[in-house]
Structure formats: C-alpha cells, structure tokens
Motif scaffolding. Structure first.
Motif, PDB file in Angstrom:
ATOM      1  N   GLU A  41      19.849 -17.471  10.623  1.00 26.86           N
ATOM      2  CA  GLU A  41      19.339 -19.017   9.876  1.00 26.86           C
ATOM      3  C   GLU A  41      20.681 -19.711   9.392  1.00 26.86           C
ATOM      4  O   GLU A  41      20.387 -20.540   8.410  1.00 26.86           O
ATOM      5  CB  GLU A  41      18.281 -18.819   9.104  1.00 26.86           C
ATOM      6  CG  GLU A  41      17.066 -18.645  10.154  1.00 26.86           C
ATOM      7  CD  GLU A  41      15.660 -18.360   9.454  1.00 26.86           C
ATOM      8  OE1 GLU A  41      15.697 -18.193   8.217  1.00 26.86           O
ATOM      9  OE2 GLU A  41      14.862 -18.055  10.412  1.00 26.86           O
ATOM     10  N   VAL A  43      24.621 -21.020   9.279  1.00 24.33           N
ATOM     11  CA  VAL A  43      25.674 -21.664  10.095  1.00 24.33           C
ATOM     12  C   VAL A  43      26.833 -21.895   9.562  1.00 24.33           C
ATOM     13  O   VAL A  43      26.812 -22.355   8.485  1.00 24.33           O
ATOM     14  CB  VAL A  43      25.368 -22.978  10.966  1.00 24.33           C
ATOM     15  CG1 VAL A  43      26.130 -23.265  11.975  1.00 24.33           C
ATOM     16  CG2 VAL A  43      23.878 -22.528  11.788  1.00 24.33           C
ATOM     17  N   ASN A  81      18.572 -30.054  12.397  1.00 28.51           N
ATOM     18  CA  ASN A  81      17.790 -28.913  12.088  1.00 28.51           C
ATOM     19  C   ASN A  81      17.826 -28.544  10.469  1.00 28.51           C
ATOM     20  O   ASN A  81      18.723 -27.662  10.274  1.00 28.51           O
ATOM     21  CB  ASN A  81      17.971 -27.611  12.952  1.00 28.51           C
ATOM     22  CG  ASN A  81      16.908 -26.634  12.686  1.00 28.51           C
ATOM     23  OD1 ASN A  81      16.145 -26.676  11.777  1.00 28.51           O
ATOM     24  ND2 ASN A  81      17.212 -25.299  13.507  1.00 28.51           N
ATOM     25  N   LEU A  84      18.067 -25.000   8.771  1.00 29.75           N
ATOM     26  CA  LEU A  84      19.149 -24.004   8.620  1.00 29.75           C
ATOM     27  C   LEU A  84      19.815 -24.124   7.286  1.00 29.75           C
ATOM     28  O   LEU A  84      19.836 -25.184   6.616  1.00 29.75           O
ATOM     29  CB  LEU A  84      20.119 -24.546   9.501  1.00 29.75           C
ATOM     30  CG  LEU A  84      19.668 -24.266  11.304  1.00 29.75           C
ATOM     31  CD1 LEU A  84      20.424 -24.828  12.088  1.00 29.75           C
ATOM     32  CD2 LEU A  84      19.190 -22.701  11.546  1.00 29.75           C
TER      33      LEU A  84
END
Ligand SMILES: Cc1ncc(C[n+]2csc(CCOP(=O)(O)OP(=O)(O)O)c2C)c(N)n1
Ligand code: SF4
Ligand SMILES: [Mg+2]
Lengths: 292, 585
Positions: A41, A43, A81, A84
């Motif tokens: 989760e 990045v 998203n 994240l």
C-alpha cells in the motif's frame, strides 16, 4: 506487521560506497516499518538521478519516471487512489531544478504526499554540475569560475508555498531522519523533507565532516517551538532558522500546520475513487440528455 | 424562392453574444425537426474584433458540414459588410442594423442603401433601437433572430420555447423581453422571402460537437481521471469533464502545465484509473517526453490532441490538420502507440470509448487526433450513435494477488514478463504480492534496470510486438461512395474532412469515392496500397500545407500522389472549394 526484511529487494543499491543515499534508503525503510504500513500500500514515485533509483531498493510499489517529474506522477497516483500512502523521492536537481514548478504547486495544493529530497547540492548522476542548492562560488564542471547564483532555500520556499510539514534531515543522523520521514508519512498533507545527503564523489565541500561539525537538531533546542500558522512569531522563527547557515545549521521539523489535504476537498472523491473502474459500461443517458 | 437548405451567418464583435444566438437558432430549428450544422469562426480575443457563427440547416436533406456560401447574413458590425456581402448566394438577404448604413457605403456601390450587391436584398432593420425600447441593447440579437425566422416564414413557437427554457432561471422579465424582441423582429418582415422545402422530421435529437462526443465516449468507458491545461480547441473537453465530475466521480485536475498533466495521467494510469488528458499541438509538444514514458513503462493512458493552426501560437482559434506528424513521431526512441483519427461526431464517441480499452489492453498511450473544426462545430445527430449496448469494458491483463504470485520468482513479481503478444500482466498498487517498480529505464522482466544487449533486444521486441496485435484488430480502411471499379475519382483524406468529402460525393456529376485514413499508427499499409493502386484517379485532400497524410501513405505504400487539394488558411474547406479546385486541376 511489516518488518525490515520485508522491504528487501531483489537487488542491492549500486551507489558509490559511503554515499548519503544509503542513509536515506535505510531511513525510508525504517519509517515505513515504524509507521506500520503494508508494502503493497506504499508507492514511491521518483525522478532521475542517483538518489531517484531508490524505488528499486525499497520493496513496495515504485514508479521511476522522468527527471524532475516525481511529483506530478505522485499526484496522479494519489488522486486516483487516495487509499495509498504516496511518497515522492528525488534529488535536488530533480526537485528544485526541473521540478521546481511542480514543487511549488504541490505544496500549495497540500497533496497528502511525503516528498523526500536527496539534497547533495550537486548533480550526481551527470557527474558533478552545479545544482539549485549549490552554494554561491562553488566550482563545478558547469561553473568552473564558481557558481554565480545564490542557492534556493527549501525551508523558506516551503513556508512561502504552503507546505504543511516542513523538515530538514541529515543522512548522517539515521534515527532522526527516520523519525522525520515517519512524521511525514503520518502527516495528512504535503510534507517537504529536505535531506543533506553527502555525495562523496562529486561534492568535496558539503561532506560528512562538514555537516557533522555543524548540524544541530531543533528537537534538542529548547528555545525552538514548532508552530503552525496561528503563531506568526514562531513562523518567523522557522524562517529565521531556515536561513541559518555557516557554523551552525539546524535540522529537524521547522513547521507544521493542519489544513485539509487536496483530496479531502475534491467533490469527485466523495463517493468513489478513480481506480474503481466499473466492469460494465457507464450509463451516459443523463449526460446525453444535456445535449437535447 | 424555394430552398432545400438554408445557411445563416451572424457576424459581429467578440463578446456580442453571436455564438449563443447561433446556438439558440440552431437548437430551435433542430427541435422543429431540422438537420443542423453550426460552425464558428472566432478571433483569439475576448472583446471586439470580428467573429461569426453559421447555422446551416434543412428540413429535407441531412446537413453534414458547413458551406462558405450563405443565404442570410445578419450584420452586427461594419466588418460584416466587407467580409460577408460577397458570400451571399443569388437571392440572399443581408440584414443589418440601421446604424451601420454608413458602413454599407464603404463596402460597395450606390443603391438607396448605399450598397450595390446584385441579386441580393439589402435589409436595414432598427435592431438596436428596438432592443433598447424593450429594455436594453442586449436584446438586439433576439430581434435579429426574429427577422431571420420571418424571412423564412418559420413559426416563432420553437424559439420562444427555447427562450423560456434557457432564460427561465433569469426571471420572467428577461424571458418576456426576449420574446417581445423576437416577435418585433419577425414583424419587420413584410413578406416571406424563402420557401423551405420539407420532408419527414429528422430523428436527430442531439446537438453536440466533437469534444462533447469524445467526452461521452470517455465517460462510458469509465474514465475518471483527467489532468489538463487549457488550450483551444481542446479546453472544452476539460470543462465538460470537470462539470460532470461530481456526478460521475471524475477527478479533473487543472495542472500547472502540460508536462505535469501528462505525468499525472501516467501516474493515475499506473495506479489503475482510466486516465486522460487533452491539449492542442503546443501542449502536446510539452507532453512528448512523458508520452514516451508511458510507452516505455507500459502505462495505459489517453491523449486527445485537437489541432489548431501552427507552428507556435499560429492562429490559435482556427483549424488545421498540421499535427499529424507530431503525434505520430513525438518520441525519444521507438515505442508502441496508437493514433486514432475520428472524422465526425459519431466517431469521436466510438473512438473516445475504444481508446480506453485499447490503451488498457496493450498498455500503451493512445492518441485521439481531433481538430478545431471537429472539436467545436455542432451537429444534429441521432442519440442512437451514442449507445452503450454491445460495448464492453476490457481492462486487459490486470492481475490480482494470486495472479501476481504465479507470475513471480522467489517472491519478486515479473512486471515485464515475456509474453507472446508482448503484453505482460500488471498489478495495481494495493495488490499484495505484486510489488514492483514501473520504470522509464530499460529493464529486465522484473523491472530492474539492466543494460545488457540481449535483454535490450528482447524487451524492445516485446514492446513493439504489441503493434502486430493492435493492427490486426483495428478495422481495415474502406471506400465510402461508389464501388472501386465504378469510381472515376478516389479522394483520400482524414479527420474532419470526412463530412465535407461526403458532401462532395453528393454534388459531383461523376462517380467517386473516399478513402478515409482513421489510424495513422499502426498503419494498414497493405490494404491502403491495394485500394490506391487499383483506383482510377486519386486526389489527396488535406487541410495543411504539405499533405502530411499523403506523405505517410507514400512512405508506407510507395504510392505517390500527383493531384492534391490543400488548404492552410485556417478555415475549413467546403465542398464548393474542393469542386472548384477539382475543375482546375
Ligand atoms: C529531461 C532530462 N534532462 C536531463 C537529464 C539528465 N540528468 C539525469 S540526472 C540529472 C541530474 C541529477 O541531479 P540530482 O537531481 O540532484 O540527482 P543526484 O544524481 O544528485 O541524486 C540530469 C540533469 C534527464 N535524464 N532528463
Ligand atoms: S555520485 Fe554522489 S550521489 Fe551519486 S552515488 Fe556517488 S556519491 Fe552518491
Ligand atoms: Mg543532487
């Protein structure tokens, strides 16, 4: 629970021995573990440069894009998203040079992104040219007579542009840097973390010795209080400390503010997120009727 | 005077509401059952200058495109005399505000009105005075519309209803004044000038432009992330997507520049959204590096590029087909991409939809090439062209956690695994066991940067192999019009010239057909070569200086064009232009 070993990648870093980027890598890993994040989760969006290779050596999701553009990519990821945890990491040339426009806009947007700048005051990967944070007078390949410009001041830039978590770390002080990054990850909003990252190969001025004898941590200085916008004096003090340079150079958290992050106020994100792509064609009858 | 089709031009300064007046007229005629085409010519300024709007319509035959020759001119400024008097067809009417009578003298000869335009009826009307009596000069456009309807003997009820619908929210006073203005305008006409020929009502209940249609396709395809920077003629795409944002969950980010916009959609595409940007040639130039990033990193995304006149700032609000080579070749190195070129509003929708499926399926950047004429001209069309039945969402190879495990070695996911069709399975951030680096570097199967030669060749071949599958699934080009053996002339063109060429077919005395190129990359070389080599006489028609598509065809097929009709003055050619040129070739 994520452990340090979960973050081990297939390959190991190929930075020069002694490069400050090893410290940054260790701190990023430590912060992910301490913040209790799942590797799937997180990045890390990076640019191009020595430091920007970091996604290859922290096992989570990584995007290694273009020189100067880690923030727009991170912005796209975060807005697509919001669940994240998104970090952007890159060099001083990457962030304060090519990417300067993106940086200022990202800060005023207060995107919920943690941005770590590996600030070695030099262009490493392109073998040693002046960078936007190089000190005036520094001789490099591109400034053989000495740099004419004065350097960018990341702390004051952050204050002026609306970042809500503004810090400076040092790759030679791992526990401190780790906690600054952890704080950035937990902060809801844009965290700017400028990191002194000695380039042992091309920067013969801003070395470990240089920083070891100069840096002091704000957290250990009782006369300094981290304050937000409600306290103009403390804000001025943050700015003053940000300018402090010479025999004593502060590292630590300079400023923090709670302000809604960009995504929090985006109407389109109230009920869904862009990555929720339906598996059936979206109904457009209502939209069509607006053309009748 | 009988007419099948009527073409009305309203000319005046920017900021005078000319576009809204044209739209109002077009909408009301459309509601009455007409087939309508509305086009504008505007200057790149906000107040002043000279703009015009054309409404071409028919109750008898479908209207596909604009026509430079007009039947009625409504002149709201002096420039209209010099610009448009000569565009009137024999028997046309030139309506102008009384106050402009002096200007009339400057423009022509010496009739009572001060103008000598043979075969044309000059009609001074006190538009401004009438409007002022009703409450303000602002109503003068409505007075003019009344005159126009009166000249055609058209009922006022449809426009009155439009006024109620449109201005209702502004209060009864505004509605009232507008309706009075309309009636007053019609009252200035003592006898009907044009008898309109009528057939069945057209079932063309929608009025929209290419940008609108593209947006509908994008939304139907599930696009929920847009990042863009305003640039005519693409801006209305970002406006429309932003306006639909809340309702449809579309995040539209007005980025700080096109570089950011393009990188943002790559980020969003990587995260798993269906993402797009829109721009014109200058903005696309800034995006180039990141389009290559999408190609190398294999991230799906869609770019709508609406061309205007270049180079540089060029003519910012005018039309041209000059960016073809830019979108085809913008690149460092070679990478797979798709360039689709819709020719009309219906194709803007279908290609707008398909673009997202193909981007996902092949993990490539898809460029949809539009131009100002297609982006901004409004046509009436049946809603059937915007159906969703039979359409499917194809997200390509997206792996879940177990799929990722299966594609892993020693716990490391192979993002760029070898595959027959060149497409590797990808995992979206958030998927356990799918952690990897998507990167702009050349990499091995795991996404690790490696520099050895064998790997480079392997990966390059893998990426470029996608083009084979893509080409195989793109529809082959087809001739429109007369059959291949019957046609004396085959016109070759692309994009927004489609409806113009279609109109040419209906007006020519000889049998002819059209070869429209709808995909520039990849290119159906073999099929196109067969068609052209078998044709009797081939004429290349393009809205640019060098005949860019012709060059692309020659490169790919060896076929050379001896006859070309090219126009690059920033105004779309009409069918008459093509036929005149044809006669002098
Ligand atoms: C558009 C573009 N311009 C130039 C380069 C070349 N380039 C690669 S890294 C770099 C500078 C690196 O300096 P910095 O960002 O400070 O990172 P460091 O190597 O010091 O970690 C440059 C100019 C590039 N990759 N892309
Ligand atoms: S050149 Fe400098 S920044 Fe780059 S890896 Fe070596 S020491 Fe580190
Ligand atoms: Mg650097």
């Amino acid at each position: 629970m994520t452990e340090l070993t979960d973050l081990q990648t297939k390959t190991n870093p190929n930075w020069c021995p002694g490069c400050g980027d090893y410290g940054v890598q260790a701190a990023v890993k430590g912060a992910i573990v301490k913040a209790g994040l799942k590797t799937s989760e997180v990045v890390i969006s990076s640019g191009i440069g020595c430091g920007s290779k970091i996604p290859h050596w922290v096992k989570c999701y990584g995007f290694e894009g273009l020189h100067g553009r880690p923030l727009p990519v991170a912005t796209g990821i975060k807005l697509a998203n919001p669940e994240l945890t998104v970090m952007a990491i890159g060099g001083d040339g990457d962030g304060y040079g090519l990417g300067m426009g993106h940086l200022i806009h990202s800060m005023r947007r207060n995107l919920d992104i943690t941005y770590v700048i590996q600030d070695n005051q030099i262009y490493g990967l392109t073998t040693g040219q002046t960078s936007p944070t190089s000190e005036k007078g520094v001789r490099t390949k591109s400034t053989p007579e000495g740099a004419i410009e004065i350097p960018v001041n990341p702390i004051e830039l952050g204050l002026a542009s609306g970042a809500t978590y503004i810090a400076r770390g040092y790759a030679g002080n791992l526990p401190h840097l780790t906690s600054l990054i952890e704080g950035g990850l937990k902060h809801r909003g844009f965290a700017l973390i400028d990191v002194f990252q000695p380039c042992v190969t091309f920067n013969k001025v801003n070395t470990y010795e240089y920083f070891n004898s100069r840096v002091y941590t704000l957290e250990d200085d009782e006369s300094f209080v981290v304050a937000g916008p409600g306290d103009p004096d403390a804000r001025c003090e943050a700015s003053r400390r940000g300018r402090e340079w010479g025999d004593k150079i502060p590292i630590g958290l300079f400023y923090r503010e709670e302000r809604p992050a960009y995504g929090d106020e985006e109407a389109a994100l109230k009920e869904s997120k862009p990555v929720d792509v339906p598996d059936k064609v979206v109904d457009i009858e209502e939209l069509k009727s607006s053309f009748m | 005077m009988n007419r099948k089709t009527i073409n009305i031009l309203i000319g005046g300064p920017a900021g005078a509401g000319i576009e809204s007046a044209g739209l109002l007229l077009g909408q009301s005629l459309n509601r009455e059952g007409a087939s309508v085409f509305i086009s504008n010519e505007i200057m790149s300024l906000i107040r002043g200058g000279h703009n015009y709007n054309r409404v071409r319509f028919s109750f008898l035959e479908p209207v596909l495109c604009h026509d430079e020759t007009v039947d009625i001119v409504v002149a709201l400024d002096k420039d209209s005399f010099a610009e448009h008097l000569s565009q009137l067809r024999e028997g046309g009417v030139f309506v102008y505000d009384k106050s402009l009578e002096g200007a009339a003298t400057g423009a022509g000869g010496s009739t009572a009105d001060g103008v000598d335009a043979p075969g044309v009826k000059m009609m001074p009307v006190d538009l401004v005075g009438t409007a002022k009596e009703l409450g303000g000069e602002i109503y003068k456009n409505t007075v003019a519309l009344g005159v126009v309807l009166g000249l055609m003997g058209e009922p006022l009820e449809y426009l009155e209803k439009m006024i109620r619908d449109k201005f209702g929210s502004k209060g009864a006073e505004v509605v009232d004044a507008n309706i009075k203005a309309l009636r007053a305008g019609a009252g200035f006409v003592s006898e009907v000038h044009f008898e309109l020929e009528r057939g069945d009502k057209f079932e063309e209940e929608m009025l929209l432009n290419g940008n609108d249609a593209f947006c509908l396709g994008a939304v139907a395809a599930g696009c929920k992330f847009v990042a863009a920077y305003p640039m005519t003629p693409a801006s209305s795409i970002m406006h429309t997507m932003a306006a639909w944002g809340r309702k449809k969950g579309i995040v539209m980010k007005h980025a700080e520049d096109e570089i950011a916009a393009m990188n943002m959609i790559v980020g969003a595409g990587f995260a798993g959204a269906r993402s797009m940007t829109c721009t014109s040639g200058g903005g696309f130039a800034l995006m180039t590096e990141a389009v290559g990033l999408a190609g190398c990193a294999e991230v799906p995304c869609v770019i709508a590029e609406s061309q205007r006149v270049g180079p540089s700032t060029g003519l910012p609000t005018r039309t041209e087909q000059g960016d073809l080579r830019q979108v085809m070749h913008a690149s460092q190195g070679d990478y797979p991409r798709l360039v689709m070129i819709p020719g009309d509003v219906a194709e803007c929708y279908s290609m707008g939809f398909d673009a997202f499926n193909l981007a996902d399926k092949y993990q490539i950047p898809v460029i949809v090439l539009l131009d100002k004429y297609l982006s901004e001209s409004i046509v009436s069309i049946s809603g059937d062209h915007f159906g969703t039945e039979g359409l499917e969402i194809d997200r390509g190879k997206i792996l879940d956690s177990s799929g990722a495990s299966a594609a892993s070695e020693e716990g490391f996911f192979k993002r760029y695994a070898e595959s027959e069709d060149g497409v590797s399975g990808r995992t979206l951030p958030g998927t356990e066991k799918g952690e990897h680096v998507t990167t702009s570097y050349e990499t091995d199967e795991f996404g690790e940067a490696v520099e050895d030669r064998e790997n480079r060749v392997l990966e390059m071949n893998k990426r470029m192999r996608k083009m084979d599958g893509l080409l195989a699934e793109l529809p082959e080009p087809e001739l429109v019009g007369a059959s291949a053996d019957e046609a004396e002339i085959t016109f070759v063109g692309f994009g927004s010239l489609k409806p113009v060429l279609e109109e040419v077919l209906t007006e020519l005395d000889v049998k002819a057909n059209i070869l429209l190129i709808k995909h520039a990359v990849p290119f159906h070389s073999e099929k196109i070569e067969v068609i052209l080599k078998a044709a009797n006489r081939v004429i290349l028609v393009e809205q640019n200086f060098s005949g860019m598509m012709g060059g692309v065809i020659t490169e790919n097929t060896g076929f050379k064009f001896d006859e070309k009709i090219l126009k690059y003055d920033g105004r779309q050619m009409d069918s008459e232009f093509i036929i005149n040129k044809l006669n002098s070739l």
